[in-house]
Structure formats: structure tokens, C-alpha cells
Design a protein around this motif. Structure first.
Motif, PDB file in Angstrom:
ATOM      1  N   LYS A   4       0.824  -1.208   0.000  1.00 31.63           N
ATOM      2  CA  LYS A   4       0.000   0.000   0.000  1.00 31.63           C
ATOM      3  C   LYS A   4       0.857   1.257   0.000  1.00 31.63           C
ATOM      4  O   LYS A   4       1.869   1.326   0.698  1.00 31.63           O
ATOM      5  N   ILE A   5       0.431   2.216  -0.797  1.00 32.81           N
ATOM      6  CA  ILE A   5       1.022   3.551  -0.762  1.00 32.81           C
ATOM      7  C   ILE A   5      -0.091   4.512  -0.365  1.00 32.81           C
ATOM      8  O   ILE A   5      -1.102   4.620  -1.068  1.00 32.81           O
ATOM      9  N   LEU A   6       0.075   5.161   0.752  1.00 31.87           N
ATOM     10  CA  LEU A   6      -0.915   6.109   1.252  1.00 31.87           C
ATOM     11  C   LEU A   6      -0.352   7.528   1.125  1.00 31.87           C
ATOM     12  O   LEU A   6       0.769   7.795   1.550  1.00 31.87           O
ATOM     13  N   ARG A 249      14.844  10.316  -7.591  1.00 35.50           N
ATOM     14  CA  ARG A 249      16.210   9.839  -7.826  1.00 35.50           C
ATOM     15  C   ARG A 249      16.914   9.432  -6.534  1.00 35.50           C
ATOM     16  O   ARG A 249      17.878   8.670  -6.568  1.00 35.50           O
ATOM     17  N   GLU A 250      16.428   9.928  -5.423  1.00 36.82           N
ATOM     18  CA  GLU A 250      17.048   9.606  -4.140  1.00 36.82           C
ATOM     19  C   GLU A 250      16.503   8.316  -3.520  1.00 36.82           C
ATOM     20  O   GLU A 250      17.033   7.832  -2.520  1.00 36.82           O
ATOM     21  N   LEU A 251      15.446   7.777  -4.099  1.00 34.60           N
ATOM     22  CA  LEU A 251      14.871   6.539  -3.570  1.00 34.60           C
ATOM     23  C   LEU A 251      15.773   5.344  -3.880  1.00 34.60           C
ATOM     24  O   LEU A 251      16.432   5.296  -4.921  1.00 34.60           O
ATOM     25  N   SER A 252      15.763   4.380  -2.975  1.00 34.57           N
ATOM     26  CA  SER A 252      16.489   3.126  -3.197  1.00 34.57           C
ATOM     27  C   SER A 252      15.652   1.985  -2.637  1.00 34.57           C
ATOM     28  O   SER A 252      14.860   2.180  -1.700  1.00 34.57           O
ATOM     29  N   PRO A 253      15.816   0.783  -3.189  1.00 31.79           N
ATOM     30  CA  PRO A 253      15.037  -0.368  -2.710  1.00 31.79           C
ATOM     31  C   PRO A 253      15.223  -0.627  -1.218  1.00 31.79           C
ATOM     32  O   PRO A 253      14.300  -1.103  -0.543  1.00 31.79           O
ATOM     33  N   GLY A 258      11.254  -4.740   3.535  1.00 38.92           N
ATOM     34  CA  GLY A 258      10.453  -5.266   4.630  1.00 38.92           C
ATOM     35  C   GLY A 258       9.184  -4.487   4.911  1.00 38.92           C
ATOM     36  O   GLY A 258       8.428  -4.836   5.822  1.00 38.92           O
ATOM     37  N   ALA A 259       8.911  -3.441   4.157  1.00 41.29           N
ATOM     38  CA  ALA A 259       7.736  -2.598   4.396  1.00 41.29           C
ATOM     39  C   ALA A 259       6.566  -3.027   3.512  1.00 41.29           C
ATOM     40  O   ALA A 259       6.754  -3.435   2.369  1.00 41.29           O
ATOM     41  N   SER A 260       5.369  -2.913   4.054  1.00 36.88           N
ATOM     42  CA  SER A 260       4.159  -3.195   3.295  1.00 36.88           C
ATOM     43  C   SER A 260       3.329  -1.936   3.036  1.00 36.88           C
ATOM     44  O   SER A 260       2.528  -1.897   2.112  1.00 36.88           O
ATOM     45  N   VAL A 261       3.526  -0.931   3.893  1.00 37.54           N
ATOM     46  CA  VAL A 261       2.782   0.320   3.767  1.00 37.54           C
ATOM     47  C   VAL A 261       3.769   1.477   3.726  1.00 37.54           C
ATOM     48  O   VAL A 261       4.535   1.681   4.668  1.00 37.54           O
ATOM     49  N   ALA A 262       3.751   2.219   2.623  1.00 35.11           N
ATOM     50  CA  ALA A 262       4.597   3.406   2.489  1.00 35.11           C
ATOM     51  C   ALA A 262       3.725   4.641   2.570  1.00 35.11           C
ATOM     52  O   ALA A 262       2.718   4.755   1.848  1.00 35.11           O
ATOM     53  N   GLY A 263       4.071   5.562   3.445  1.00 35.40           N
ATOM     54  CA  GLY A 263       3.343   6.824   3.575  1.00 35.40           C
ATOM     55  C   GLY A 263       4.074   7.907   2.804  1.00 35.40           C
ATOM     56  O   GLY A 263       5.297   7.953   2.798  1.00 35.40           O
ATOM     57  N   VAL A 264       3.320   8.768   2.150  1.00 34.14           N
ATOM     58  CA  VAL A 264       3.913   9.854   1.366  1.00 34.14           C
ATOM     59  C   VAL A 264       3.215  11.168   1.715  1.00 34.14           C
ATOM     60  O   VAL A 264       1.984  11.253   1.680  1.00 34.14           O
ATOM     61  N   GLU A 284       7.677   0.784  -9.153  1.00 31.98           N
ATOM     62  CA  GLU A 284       8.725   0.001  -9.823  1.00 31.98           C
ATOM     63  C   GLU A 284       9.412  -0.933  -8.837  1.00 31.98           C
ATOM     64  O   GLU A 284       9.681  -2.099  -9.143  1.00 31.98           O
ATOM     65  N   PHE A 285       9.701  -0.443  -7.656  1.00 33.82           N
ATOM     66  CA  PHE A 285      10.376  -1.253  -6.642  1.00 33.82           C
ATOM     67  C   PHE A 285       9.494  -2.411  -6.191  1.00 33.82           C
ATOM     68  O   PHE A 285       9.991  -3.488  -5.838  1.00 33.82           O
ATOM     69  N   TRP A 286       8.171  -2.187  -6.204  1.00 36.29           N
ATOM     70  CA  TRP A 286       7.230  -3.210  -5.742  1.00 36.29           C
ATOM     71  C   TRP A 286       6.518  -3.876  -6.933  1.00 36.29           C
ATOM     72  O   TRP A 286       5.395  -4.357  -6.802  1.00 36.29           O
ATOM     73  N   LYS A 287       7.166  -3.936  -8.085  1.00 36.41           N
ATOM     74  CA  LYS A 287       6.497  -4.360  -9.310  1.00 36.41           C
ATOM     75  C   LYS A 287       5.999  -5.802  -9.278  1.00 36.41           C
ATOM     76  O   LYS A 287       5.120  -6.171 -10.050  1.00 36.41           O
ATOM     77  N   CYS A 288       6.534  -6.636  -8.396  1.00 40.18           N
ATOM     78  CA  CYS A 288       6.113  -8.038  -8.338  1.00 40.18           C
ATOM     79  C   CYS A 288       4.915  -8.242  -7.429  1.00 40.18           C
ATOM     80  O   CYS A 288       4.409  -9.353  -7.285  1.00 40.18           O
TER      81      CYS A 288
END
Length: 297
Positions: A4-6, A249-253, A258-264, A284-288
Motif C-alpha cells: 500500500k502507498i498512502l 532519484r534519491e529513492l532506493s530499494p 520489509g515494508a508493506s505500507v509506504a506513507g507519502v 517500480e520497486f514493488w512491481k512483483c
């Protein structure tokens, strides 16, 4: 597994920033000074505190200068956080065309500081003393009037009977209340004008709520943006996995390992395309995995 991306509903441009960008784009589109003579279009300092947005405006023909001395002709845009009274007077003296993109909430804080000081109130300015907005507010205080910018200064003040409080528009309510408490203990009369922008308060409330739910929290915006840095600080206090970044560009895998929920969330000067870029990179990082993207409110 579902990821999830919230996103906080208020993330990104606030009213004042949208207005400033629109004014700058419109000014660039006209291309000539109002008197018909060609001349440069420049902002006195960055229009907003986001390097990527400022760069896009430069591509449209809006340059950036750091001092009035660098300006000789053309149009000059006053940035969203305002300029000092002396700089405005200097611009008027040069005869250039002034395009005022100051946020109306900043203008209101300037007006309160001016009126209170004229009525004999010492002025307490809650904010970052080196921030352009705070400098602009202080510049409207009448000469000779005591000015306090820290709680320590308020607590140590002597000979002051009455004080008025104004606030940088992007401050936290808790910080304002710490100044109010100190002033109430020190001065017989205190007048308070809460000039914190409502959008700032809402963004902070949404961000702190989301930080408590997310496995990892991303705060998007310029490193030179005071309100974005403050968002990052309050989110970090709740969620240790908080990252303040400017672009995707600063994001990295490893950041979402280990995260399931990313807050933005995003500061008031963060453009929508930067938010979209971060969302795309997270996908893209969670494409699977199956990914749900929704607003948090």
C-alpha cells in the motif's frame, strides 16, 4: 502480497504557492515590461523553496537574483514568502515593474506586525529568524520597538508592559503556544495573531497521523523548504523510518525493504510532478506485488 502507498490528501502545493507559480508563469508569458520595453523577468530570490520548480520557471524565462543591486530594469517578481520593506522601497526607486506574488497570509502577518508596533506593542515573532518570511515580517515593525524571536528572549524581557505575537505561516501550533505561555507569564498584556496558514496545520495533522500507520514514511520537498523540514521532523519523531527526499532519484530499494505500507507527504512548495515521480518509482520497486494507492485523510 499486497503493498500500500498512502498519500496525505493535502500533500504538495498550498494556495499561496499555486498563486505564486501562476503569477510567474503568466508574467513569463507576457514577455515584455508593461511600458513596452523589453527587459528581463527576475524574481528577488527563489519564488518558492523548491529547486526543481524554480528550474522549470527559469526555463520559461524567469531568472533569479539574490539582491536588489543585481536588478537594473524589466520585471521583478516578489516571491511567495515576501521581501523586506527596504528591498521593496529600493525596487520602487529603480522604477522597475514590480509583480507581487507574496502569499496573502504572509502579507497579513506583515500587516499585524506593523499595526501592533504602531500601537506601542513589543513584537514577538514566532519563526526562524533567518527565514526570508520572518525577515520580511520583522522589517515592517516600527523602528525602536523591541522584537523577540526566541522563548528565552521573551522570558528575559524587562520593562515591557504589552506585547503582540505574530507567527511565520509555516510554524507548528505547539511552537506558537510555547511562545504564548512564556509571554503570558512575562507581560501584563498580550495580543496574539495566529497567522499560521490553515493548510500548514492540516498538512501537519495528516502527516503525523499517517506516520503512525506507515511502515516507512517519505516527506517530499526542497531541502531549503522550512515547512518541509518541519514535516520531516515531526514525522521522524513518530516513525524512525522517515526519509526527507527532493525527488525520486534519491529513492532506493533498501528504503522500503520489509515494508508493506509506504506513507507519502509533501511540503507546501512541492510540485505535483515530483509526487507523481516518487509514486512511480515506488511502484517500480514493488512491481512483483499487488499495489494499492490511495489518499490518507
Amino acid at each position: 502480497m499486497t503493498k500500500k502507498i498512502l498519500i496525505t490528501k493535502s500533500a504538495g502545493f498550498c494556495f499561496g504557492v499555486k498563486r505564486a507559480i501562476a503569477i510567474a508563469v503568466e508574467t513569463a508569458g507576457k514577455g515584455e515590461a508593461e511600458d513596452g520595453k523589453e527587459g528581463p523577468i527576475q524574481s528577488l530570490g527563489p519564488i518558492i523553496h523548491n529547486p526543481q520548480a524554480v528550474e522549470r520557471l527559469q526555463e520559461k524565462g524567469v531568472g533569479v537574483v539574490e539582491s536588489v543591486d543585481e536588478i537594473a530594469c524589466g520585471k521583478v517578481i516578489i516571491p511567495s514568502h515576501g521581501v523586506t520593506r527596504s528591498d521593496r522601497s529600493a525596487l520602487e526607486g529603480k522604477g522597475v515593474t514590480i509583480v507581487d506574488a507574496t502569499c496573502p497570509f504572509v502579507t497579513k502577518a506583515q500587516e499585524h506586525a506593523k499595526a501592533l508596533s504602531r500601537d506601542g506593542y513589543a513584537i514577538v515573532v514566532v519563526g526562524e529568524p533567518d527565514h526570508p518570511e520572518v525577515k520580511s515580517i520583522i522589517s515592517y515593525i516600527e523602528k525602536g520597538v523591541p522584537v523577540f524571536t526566541t522563548v528565552a528572549e521573551v522570558s528575559a524581557a524587562k520593562g515591557v508592559r504589552k506585547a503582540g505575537i505574530v507567527v511565520q505561516t509555516t510554524q507548528t501550533f505547539d511552537n506558537l503556544m510555547s511562545f504564548v505561555a512564556a509571554a503570558m507569564r512575562r507581560f501584563p498584556e498580550v495580543r496574539v495573531f495566529n497567522t499560521i496558514c490553515n493548510a500548514t496545520t492540516l498538512r501537519q495533522q495528516e502527516s503525523t497521523g499517517l506516520a503512525g500507520l506507515a511502515d516507512v514514511m517519505f516527506v517530499l520537498g526542497g531541502y531549503n523548504s522550512a515547512n518541509t523540514r518541519r514535516l520531516a521532523e515531526i514525522c521522524k519523531a513518530i516513525n524512525s523510518r522517515t526519509y526527507h527526499i527532493e525527488t525520486e532519484r534519491e529513492l532506493s530499494p533498501s528504503m522500503i525493504e520489509g515494508a508493506s505500507v509506504a506513507g507519502v507527504t509533501a511540503g507546501a512548495s512541492t510540485p505535483p510532478w515530483i509526487i507523481a515521480g516518487v509514486l512511480d518509482r515506488l511502484k517500480e520497486f514493488w512491481k512483483c506485488d499487488r499495489i494499492e494507492v490511495s489518499f490518507y485523510r
